[in-house]
Design a protein around this motif. Structure first.
Motif, PDB file in Angstrom:
ATOM      1  N   LYS A 207      25.825  36.171  50.689  1.00 33.51           N
ATOM      2  CA  LYS A 207      26.399  35.055  50.216  1.00 33.51           C
ATOM      3  C   LYS A 207      28.235  35.339  49.952  1.00 33.51           C
ATOM      4  O   LYS A 207      28.601  34.597  49.652  1.00 33.51           O
ATOM      5  N   LEU A 208      28.045  36.715  49.784  1.00 32.34           N
ATOM      6  CA  LEU A 208      29.484  37.108  49.314  1.00 32.34           C
ATOM      7  C   LEU A 208      30.390  37.577  50.637  1.00 32.34           C
ATOM      8  O   LEU A 208      29.929  38.310  51.354  1.00 32.34           O
ATOM      9  N   LYS A 209      31.444  37.075  50.533  1.00 33.50           N
ATOM     10  CA  LYS A 209      32.176  37.601  51.607  1.00 33.50           C
ATOM     11  C   LYS A 209      32.909  38.954  51.621  1.00 33.50           C
ATOM     12  O   LYS A 209      32.991  39.458  52.710  1.00 33.50           O
ATOM     13  N   PHE A 210      32.911  39.332  50.374  1.00 40.94           N
ATOM     14  CA  PHE A 210      33.163  40.841  50.042  1.00 40.94           C
ATOM     15  C   PHE A 210      32.760  40.948  48.763  1.00 40.94           C
ATOM     16  O   PHE A 210      32.552  40.379  48.067  1.00 40.94           O
ATOM     17  N   PRO A 211      32.581  42.360  48.862  1.00 40.33           N
ATOM     18  CA  PRO A 211      31.702  43.115  47.338  1.00 40.33           C
ATOM     19  C   PRO A 211      32.938  42.632  46.317  1.00 40.33           C
ATOM     20  O   PRO A 211      33.902  42.883  46.400  1.00 40.33           O
ATOM     21  N   LEU A 212      32.180  42.640  45.237  1.00 41.48           N
ATOM     22  CA  LEU A 212      33.053  42.412  43.813  1.00 41.48           C
ATOM     23  C   LEU A 212      33.705  43.678  43.352  1.00 41.48           C
ATOM     24  O   LEU A 212      32.948  44.705  43.653  1.00 41.48           O
ATOM     25  N   PRO A 213      34.999  43.691  43.075  1.00 43.02           N
ATOM     26  CA  PRO A 213      35.573  44.857  42.765  1.00 43.02           C
ATOM     27  C   PRO A 213      35.354  45.288  41.313  1.00 43.02           C
ATOM     28  O   PRO A 213      36.081  45.271  40.377  1.00 43.02           O
TER      29      PRO A 213
ATOM     30  N   LEU B 110      42.310  45.944  52.295  1.00 43.22           N
ATOM     31  CA  LEU B 110      42.404  45.574  50.516  1.00 43.22           C
ATOM     32  C   LEU B 110      41.483  46.019  49.873  1.00 43.22           C
ATOM     33  O   LEU B 110      41.413  46.533  48.632  1.00 43.22           O
ATOM     34  N   VAL B 111      39.989  45.585  50.159  1.00 40.37           N
ATOM     35  CA  VAL B 111      38.941  45.651  49.299  1.00 40.37           C
ATOM     36  C   VAL B 111      38.785  47.326  49.333  1.00 40.37           C
ATOM     37  O   VAL B 111      38.542  47.798  48.171  1.00 40.37           O
ATOM     38  N   ILE B 112      38.692  48.014  50.322  1.00 44.26           N
ATOM     39  CA  ILE B 112      38.454  49.427  50.399  1.00 44.26           C
ATOM     40  C   ILE B 112      39.673  50.056  49.204  1.00 44.26           C
ATOM     41  O   ILE B 112      39.355  51.196  48.520  1.00 44.26           O
ATOM     42  N   GLY B 113      40.977  49.533  49.525  1.00 41.22           N
ATOM     43  CA  GLY B 113      41.854  50.224  48.516  1.00 41.22           C
ATOM     44  C   GLY B 113      41.903  49.989  47.226  1.00 41.22           C
ATOM     45  O   GLY B 113      41.963  50.813  46.468  1.00 41.22           O
ATOM     46  N   ILE B 114      41.310  48.654  46.939  1.00 38.93           N
ATOM     47  CA  ILE B 114      41.074  48.505  45.379  1.00 38.93           C
ATOM     48  C   ILE B 114      39.894  49.289  45.003  1.00 38.93           C
ATOM     49  O   ILE B 114      39.918  49.809  43.705  1.00 38.93           O
ATOM     50  N   ILE B 115      38.642  49.402  45.690  1.00 43.95           N
ATOM     51  CA  ILE B 115      37.716  50.349  45.326  1.00 43.95           C
ATOM     52  C   ILE B 115      38.195  51.942  45.216  1.00 43.95           C
ATOM     53  O   ILE B 115      37.639  52.471  44.410  1.00 43.95           O
TER      54      ILE B 115
ATOM     55  N   ILE C 217      37.755  49.557  35.028  1.00 42.52           N
ATOM     56  CA  ILE C 217      38.824  50.424  34.644  1.00 42.52           C
ATOM     57  C   ILE C 217      39.957  49.646  33.808  1.00 42.52           C
ATOM     58  O   ILE C 217      40.407  49.872  32.791  1.00 42.52           O
ATOM     59  N   VAL C 218      40.387  48.448  34.606  1.00 43.26           N
ATOM     60  CA  VAL C 218      41.444  47.455  33.851  1.00 43.26           C
ATOM     61  C   VAL C 218      41.190  47.468  32.376  1.00 43.26           C
ATOM     62  O   VAL C 218      41.695  47.400  31.567  1.00 43.26           O
ATOM     63  N   VAL C 219      39.780  46.664  32.065  1.00 46.23           N
ATOM     64  CA  VAL C 219      39.653  46.232  30.928  1.00 46.23           C
ATOM     65  C   VAL C 219      39.371  47.367  30.007  1.00 46.23           C
ATOM     66  O   VAL C 219      39.818  47.330  28.581  1.00 46.23           O
ATOM     67  N   ALA C 220      38.873  48.536  30.609  1.00 51.27           N
ATOM     68  CA  ALA C 220      38.618  49.615  29.537  1.00 51.27           C
ATOM     69  C   ALA C 220      39.803  50.288  29.148  1.00 51.27           C
ATOM     70  O   ALA C 220      39.994  50.644  27.986  1.00 51.27           O
ATOM     71  N   THR C 221      40.864  50.377  30.197  1.00 53.47           N
ATOM     72  CA  THR C 221      42.257  50.899  29.840  1.00 53.47           C
ATOM     73  C   THR C 221      42.891  50.149  28.719  1.00 53.47           C
ATOM     74  O   THR C 221      43.650  50.441  27.849  1.00 53.47           O
ATOM     75  N   LEU C 222      42.815  48.883  28.961  1.00 51.94           N
ATOM     76  CA  LEU C 222      43.532  47.918  28.056  1.00 51.94           C
ATOM     77  C   LEU C 222      42.987  48.094  26.657  1.00 51.94           C
ATOM     78  O   LEU C 222      43.467  48.197  25.540  1.00 51.94           O
ATOM     79  N   VAL C 223      41.436  47.973  26.545  1.00 55.90           N
ATOM     80  CA  VAL C 223      40.930  48.204  25.160  1.00 55.90           C
ATOM     81  C   VAL C 223      41.318  49.570  24.593  1.00 55.90           C
ATOM     82  O   VAL C 223      41.492  49.651  23.205  1.00 55.90           O
TER      83      VAL C 223
ATOM     84  N   MET D  15      26.010  49.514  31.849  1.00 57.63           N
ATOM     85  CA  MET D  15      24.974  48.113  32.034  1.00 57.63           C
ATOM     86  C   MET D  15      25.987  47.083  32.782  1.00 57.63           C
ATOM     87  O   MET D  15      25.251  46.521  33.561  1.00 57.63           O
ATOM     88  N   VAL D  16      27.224  47.139  32.680  1.00 53.83           N
ATOM     89  CA  VAL D  16      27.915  46.179  33.512  1.00 53.83           C
ATOM     90  C   VAL D  16      28.060  46.627  35.078  1.00 53.83           C
ATOM     91  O   VAL D  16      27.746  45.620  35.784  1.00 53.83           O
ATOM     92  N   LEU D  17      28.228  48.003  35.232  1.00 54.30           N
ATOM     93  CA  LEU D  17      28.309  48.354  36.578  1.00 54.30           C
ATOM     94  C   LEU D  17      27.085  48.182  37.389  1.00 54.30           C
ATOM     95  O   LEU D  17      27.033  47.763  38.286  1.00 54.30           O
ATOM     96  N   VAL D  18      25.739  48.495  36.691  1.00 58.58           N
ATOM     97  CA  VAL D  18      24.335  48.513  37.469  1.00 58.58           C
ATOM     98  C   VAL D  18      24.206  47.017  37.399  1.00 58.58           C
ATOM     99  O   VAL D  18      23.581  46.642  38.639  1.00 58.58           O
ATOM    100  N   THR D  19      24.424  46.378  36.590  1.00 59.76           N
ATOM    101  CA  THR D  19      24.244  44.780  36.973  1.00 59.76           C
ATOM    102  C   THR D  19      24.940  44.076  37.889  1.00 59.76           C
ATOM    103  O   THR D  19      24.574  43.317  38.769  1.00 59.76           O
ATOM    104  N   ALA D  20      26.212  44.503  37.853  1.00 59.43           N
ATOM    105  CA  ALA D  20      27.215  43.705  38.975  1.00 59.43           C
ATOM    106  C   ALA D  20      26.602  44.509  40.360  1.00 59.43           C
ATOM    107  O   ALA D  20      26.798  43.675  41.482  1.00 59.43           O
ATOM    108  N   LYS D  21      26.213  45.599  40.260  1.00 61.17           N
ATOM    109  CA  LYS D  21      25.564  46.253  41.753  1.00 61.17           C
ATOM    110  C   LYS D  21      24.360  45.615  42.161  1.00 61.17           C
ATOM    111  O   LYS D  21      24.135  45.284  43.336  1.00 61.17           O
TER     112      LYS D  21
END
Length: 701
Positions: free
Chosen positions: A290-296, A79-84, A302-308, A275-281
Motif C-alpha cells: 500500500k506504500l508507494k515508497f518506504p518510510l524514512p 531521493l529515497v535512497i539518498g535519505i536512507i 536521527i533528526v528527532v534524536a539529534t534535536l533532543v 522499539m520505534v525502528l522495529v515497529t516501523a519496519k
C-alpha cells in the motif's frame, strides 16, 4: 541376434565418420585460432569505439534514455535512497572505526562511478555493513600497531568548520592513510584493485565457488559480530575494540565485566529507538503493497534524536557519547602510502572477493527479475574502480547492498540515473548539512545498524526448513556461520569455501550405488530398492554408480560392486586356484592337509561358487568423466570377471567417457571389440547379453 548384426554393421561406419570429423575439426580449429589472433591484435576505430563503450556502458544506454517513462521513478528512488543513505553512512562509520565524513565520501563517489561503469540498472552500490566491519578490523589493527588509542571517545581531531581550514591530529591523519591504503593496495601493481585484475583475466567465474549456503552463513556470522560490536554503544560503556581471532567472545566477556558502568541515558535512548525502528519496519513490511515508497524511519529517528540530544544537552549532563563535529567539504586528493599497501594486501583480498560476489549476486537477481542481462567481468571493473578512484579521496571499500537495492526496486527505479540523484543528496549533506549532526548520540547509530541486521539474523528461523531440504547445505551454513562469528570474518569465509568443496569431494567419494531391475513389459530399468514390482533379468546384473569414477572413489566403486553382486572375483579366483591345487594333491594320494582335516573334507569346503549371473552391465549414465585410475579400474574388472567367464558390458556412456576408454585401450587395439562392449542403452546391453553365446562354466567335481 538381429541387434548384434546391426551393431556390427553400423559401428565401423560411425567410427570412420567420427575420426574424419575429428581431423577436420582440428584443421578448422587451427585456422580459426589464427584468424582470431590476427583480429585481436588489430586496432581499428570501430574496435576502439566498442572498447570504450563496453568499458563505460553508460554511453550505450544513456542516449536511449526514455525521459517520460523513466525520470519520475528514478528521481523518486534516488531521493529515497539518498535519505536512507545519509543516516546509514553515519552509522556504518562506527563499524569501520572511522569518522562519519569518510562514509559520506564513499557513498558519493561509489554512486557516481557505478552510474558510469555498472551494467545493472537497479543495484545500489555504496557502504555495506559486512565490508565496513572488515575495514574496521584492519583500521583497528594498524592503529594499535602504530601505538594509537582505540577509545571511541578520545578528543575529536576535528574542529568546527570546514576541512580546509582545520588541522588534524596524528591519529586522524593515520586513519586517513589506513583507509586509503585499504581500498587501493594494488595501485603499484596494476590499477590498484584486485577486482580490476580479476576482470582483466576474466575471473568472473570465481563467484560460482561461493554457494548460497556459504554466503548466507558468512552474512549471518558477520552479523553476529556486528551486533556484538554495537552493544557497547547501546548501553554506553567504554571498552576497547577487540582484535584478532575470537573477537566476539572477548567482547562479550568485556561487556559483562563492565556492565555496571552502563550509561542510563544511552540505555533508555537505545530502547526507545529500537522499539520505534522495529515497529516501523514491521509495519512497513506488512503494508508495503500500500506504500508507494518506504518510510524514512532512520532519518526521522536521527533528526528527532539529534534535536533532543542538542537541546537536552545529553552529552554535557549525562556524558552520553555523541558523533562530534562532522566537517563540510572535500579533503584534497592524496596518493596512498605504498608501505601501508603492502601490509594490508592480504586483508584486501577477502574484501575484494566479498564485495564482488555480493554485487554480482544482487545484479543477477535484479537482471533476472526485470529481464535484462549483466556482464560479470564488467561488474568486476565497476566495483574495482569504485574502490580505485575514491581511494585518492579518502574513501574505503564499497559493495552492493541488499536492503538499499530492494528499496530501489520497490520505489520505481528504472536506471542508474537514480544513483546520481542519491549522490546529489549526499553531496548536499557533505557541503552544508553535516555539522548539524554534531549532537547525534552514538547509541542511536548503533540502533540503526542492529535493526538493519534483521534479515541476516532471521536466517536462524530458516534452519529447520533448510535442514529438511538438504542436510549437507545446512551443515555448510552452520560451519561457515560459526567460523565467521567465533574466529573472524575472513577466516570464516575461507573455512566456508574449503568446507563446501570438501563436502563435494566426500559426496563423490561415497556416492549412491545400486542394482537395477526392469520395469515390466518396458525397456526401462530403475533402482530395485526404490521401486516395487521390478523384475530381475536372469543371469544379468545391472550396476549403477552415480558419480564420476576417479582415483578418490576407486576403492568404493569396487567394494560396492562386489557387495551388491555378492561376488568378489579376486577371492573367487583364489578359491578356484586353491581348489585345483588340492584336487591335484588328492590325485597324488596325499589325503591329509596342514590343518588336520582330511583331503576330501577340505576339497568339499573349497568347491568353487556357482555364479548366479553370466553378464555384468555397468550403467555409466551418471559417470560424467573418468581419469586414468577410473579407466584402469574398468579394465581391471573386465579382466577379473572374464577369468570367471562373466562378460562386462558398458551402457549409456557419454562421449567424454567413451573417448577416455578409447585412449586408455579399454576396447583393445583399433577398438575392434567396441561394438560388443559398449551400448547406447541398458536395454540394448541386456538384449545382447541374452543373445550372445556365453562360455559354460566348468562344473566342479
Amino acid at each position: 541376434k538381429s541387434t548384434s548384426i546391426w551393431r556390427l554393421q553400423i559401428f565401423p561406419v560411425l567410427m570412420y565418420q567420427k575420426t574424419d570429423m575429428q581431423e577436420n575439426h582440428r584443421k578448422h580449429h587451427c585456422v580459426f585460432m589464427l584468424a582470431k589472433l590476427r583480429k585481436s591484435c588489430s586496432c581499428t576505430p570501430k574496435k576502439l569505439k566498442n572498447f570504450v563503450m563496453d568499458f563505460l556502458p553508460v554511453l550505450r544506454w544513456l542516449p536511449k534514455y526514455q525521459w517520460k517513462e523513466y525520470i519520475w521513478g528514478d528521481v523518486m528512488s534516488g531521493l529515497v535512497i539518498g535519505i536512507i543513505l545519509v543516516p546509514q553512512a553515519i552509522a556504518y562509520s562506527l563499524l569501520a572505526g572511522l569518522k562519519p565524513i569518510y562514509s559520506l565520501y564513499t557513498s558519493f563517489f561509489a554512486n557516481i562511478i557505478y552510474f558510469l561503469m555498472g551494467t545493472s540498472r537497479h543495484v545500489s552500490v555504496g557502504i555495506f555493513s559486512l565490508i565496513s566491519l572488515m575495514v574496521g578490523q584492519v583500521v583497528d589493527r594498524e592503529l594499535l600497531l602504530a601505538g594509537f588509542d582505540l577509545n571511541d571517545d578520545a578528543p575529536s581531531a576535528w574542529g568546527e568548520g570546514s576541512l580546509q581550514n582545520d588541522s588534524q591530529s596524528n591519529s586522524t591523519a593515520f586513519n586517513l592513510t589506513v583507509v586509503s591504503g585499504c581500498s587501493s593496495f594494488f595501485f603499484f601493481f596494476i590499477s590498484m584493485s584486485p577486482q580490476v585484475l580479476m576482470g582483466i583475466f576474466r575471473l568472473g567465474f570465481v563467484s560460482m565457488y561461493l554457494s548460497e549456503s556459504v554466503l548466507d552463513g558468512f552474512a549471518t556470522g558477520a552479523s553476529l559480530t556486528i551486533l556484538t560490536a554495537q552493544v557497547k554503544y547501546l548501553i554506553g560503556i567504554k571498552i576497547p575494540r577487540s582484535q584478532g581471532h575470537g573477537m566476539l567472545v572477548i567482547t562479550w566477556i568485556n561487556i559483562f565485566r563492565n556492565i555496571s558502568q552502563a550509561n542510563l541515558c544511552d540505555v533508555i535512548t537505545s530502547a526507545i529507538c529500537i522499539m520505534v525502528l522495529v515497529t516501523a519496519k514491521e509495519l512497513g513490511d506488512r503494508y508495503k503493497h500500500k506504500l508507494k515508497f518506504p518510510l524514512p524511519t532512520e532519518l526521522v529517528v536521527i533528526v528527532v534524536a539529534t534535536l533532543v540530544s542538542h537541546y537536552g544537552k545529553l552529552n554535557e549532563v549525562y556524558a552520553s557519547s555523541v558523533s562530534g563535529a562532522i566537517p563540510t567539504g572535500f579533503i584534497p586528493p592524496k596518493v596512498p602510502h605504498f608501505n601501508l599497501m603492502l601490509r594490508v594486501a592480504v586483508d584486501a583480498l577477502p574484501l575484494a572477493v566479498v564485495s564482488f560476489v555480493f554485487t554480482v549476486s544482487l545484479s543477477e537477481m535484479c537482471a533476472k527479475k526485470y529481464a535484462y542481462t549483466i556482464r560479470a567481468n564488467q561488474e568486476m571493473f565497476a566495483v574495482g574502480f569504485c574502490n580505485i578512484i575514491p581511494s585518492f579521496f579518502h574513501s574505503f571499500a564499497t559493495s552492493a547492498a541488499l536492503a538499499k537495492t530492494l528499496v530501489k526496486t520497490s520505489t520505481g527505479c528504472q536506471t542508474q540515473v537514480s544513483g546520481v540523484i542519491s549522490a546529489m543528496v549526499v553531496l548536499l549533506v557533505l557541503l552544508f548539512l553535516a555539522p548539524l549532526f554534531y549532537s547525534l548520540q552514538k547509541c542511536v547509530l548503533a540502533c540503526i545498524i542492529i535493526v538493519s541486521l534483521r534479515g541476516a539474523l532471521r536466517k536462524f528461523q530458516d534452519v529447520p526448513a533448510r535442514y529438511h531440504v538438504n542436510k549437507v547445505d545446512t551443515l555448510i551454513w552452520v560451519v561457515t556461520m560459526s567460523a565467521s562469528a567465533l574466529i573472524s570474518t575472513e577466516i570464516g569465509l575461507l573455512v566456508g569455501i574449503v568446507f563446501s568443496m570438501l563436502c563435494i569431494i566426500v559426496r563423490t567419494q561415497k556416492p549412491r550405488t545400486t542394482l537395477l531391475g526392469q520395469i515390466q513389459n518396458t525397456s526401462f530399468y530403475e533402482d530395485d530398492l526404490e521401486y516395487e514390482n521390478l523384475s530381475s533379468v536372469p543371469k544379468v546384473k545391472i550396476f549403477r554408480f552415480e558419480a564420476p569414477l576417479y582415483y578418490a572413489n576407486r576403492n568404493y566403486f569396487l567394494k560396492s560392486l562386489y557387495r551388491l553382486t555378492n561376488l568378489d572375483p579376486n577371492l573367487e579366483a583364489a578359491r578356484r586356484k586353491k581348489y585345483e591345487k588340492e584336487k591335484q594333491n588328492l590325485k597324488k594320494g596325499d589325503h591329509t592337509t596342514a590343518n588336520g582335516l582330511g583331503m576330501r573334507e577340505t576339497t568339499l569346503q573349497l568347491v568353487p561358487k556357482q555364479n548366479d549371473f553370466q553378464a555384468l552391465v555397468v550403467d555409466c549414465s551418471s559417470i560424467s568423466f573418468l581419469d586414468t585410475t577410473g579407466v584402469n579400474t574398468l579394465k581391471e574388472i573386465l579382466k577379473d570377471y572374464k577369468d570367471l567367464n562373466i562378460s562386462v558390458l558398458l551402457a549409456c556412456c557419454n562421449p567424454s567417457v567413451t573417448d577416455s576408454l578409447k585412449r586408455g585401450g579399454y576396447f583393445g587395439k583399433d577398438c575392434g571389440s567396441m561394438q560388443e562392449m559398449l551400448f547406447y542403452s541398458i536395454h540394448n546391453a541386456v538384449q545382447f547379453a541374452k543373445d550372445q553365446k556365453l562360455p559354460k562354466q566348468e562344473k566342479s567335481g
